[in-house]
Design an enzyme around this catalytic site. Structure first.
Site, PDB file in Angstrom:
ATOM      1  N   ARG A  16      -0.383  -6.965  10.182  1.00  0.00           N
ATOM      2  CA  ARG A  16      -1.747  -7.375   9.836  1.00  0.00           C
ATOM      3  C   ARG A  16      -2.800  -6.342  10.187  1.00  0.00           C
ATOM      4  O   ARG A  16      -3.636  -5.993   9.356  1.00  0.00           O
ATOM      5  CB  ARG A  16      -2.082  -8.709  10.530  1.00  0.00           C
ATOM      6  CG  ARG A  16      -1.253  -9.859  10.026  1.00  0.00           C
ATOM      7  CD  ARG A  16      -1.452 -11.102  10.870  1.00  0.00           C
ATOM      8  NE  ARG A  16      -0.890 -10.946  12.216  1.00  0.00           N
ATOM      9  CZ  ARG A  16      -0.951 -11.883  13.146  1.00  0.00           C
ATOM     10  NH1 ARG A  16      -1.568 -13.032  12.902  1.00  0.00           N
ATOM     11  NH2 ARG A  16      -0.413 -11.686  14.330  1.00  0.00           N
ATOM     12  N   ASP A 127       0.667 -14.211  10.490  1.00  0.00           N
ATOM     13  CA  ASP A 127       1.581 -13.071  10.547  1.00  0.00           C
ATOM     14  C   ASP A 127       2.594 -13.167   9.398  1.00  0.00           C
ATOM     15  O   ASP A 127       3.332 -14.141   9.312  1.00  0.00           O
ATOM     16  CB  ASP A 127       2.308 -13.081  11.894  1.00  0.00           C
ATOM     17  CG  ASP A 127       3.119 -11.821  12.121  1.00  0.00           C
ATOM     18  OD1 ASP A 127       3.214 -10.999  11.189  1.00  0.00           O
ATOM     19  OD2 ASP A 127       3.645 -11.665  13.233  1.00  0.00           O
TER      20      ASP A 127
END
Length: 155
Positions: A16, A127
């Site tokens: 990310r 995630d």
């Protein structure tokens, strides 16, 4: 401040946060504001230090014409003292960062969720590590929306 600084953070710094960092850096460059911003990303943990971003993150960025040479690193005490903004992806990042920042004298960074800036109000950037390409694309879209809104607010 004249020289605004920003840091982007997530747990492992391979999915990310490198996406967010690369997206933000491209926005800043496109707006010809790179002299005003220092952009980086770091991890709360030391799991992946020195590693390149996940290949799916690189492939997702590549499909949008964005490159990154980022190598994962762990957040440092100095980060809390030098960056104006530390933006993170989810509540556990936020808890860890707040705990770490409490151990730092003269912490000047404002620590908050990147999702706070999402016009679509998606507070958490999940995630995508255990997901698929579509999940990485979702992260990209979220990061793009949030980074644009963040830049508009602080530019």
């Amino acid at each position: 401040s004249e020289n605004s600084l920003e840091s982007l953070v997530s747990i492992g710094n391979i999915c990310r946060s490198p996406i967010a960092e690369a997206v933000f850096r491209k926005l800043v460059t496109d707006e010809k504001l790179e002299h005003k911003w220092r952009t980086d990303s770091a991890a709360v943990s030391d799991w992946n230090v020195g590693r390149s971003p996940d290949s799916r993150a690189l492939s997702c960025l590549g499909s949008h014409g964005i490159e990154t040479a980022h190598k994962a690193r762990q957040i440092t005490k100095e980060d809390f003292q030098t960056f104006d903004h530390i933006l993170c992806m989810d509540e556990s990042n936020l808890r860890d960062l707040n705990r770490k920042s409490n151990q730092v004298k003269d912490c000047k960074a404002k620590i908050e969720l990147l999702g706070t800036y999402d016009p679509q109000k998606q507070l958490i950037i999940e995630d995508p590590y255990y997901g698929n390409e579509k999940d990485f694309e979702t992260v990209y879209e979220q990061c793009l929306r949030c980074c644009k809104a963040f830049l508009e607010k602080y530019h």
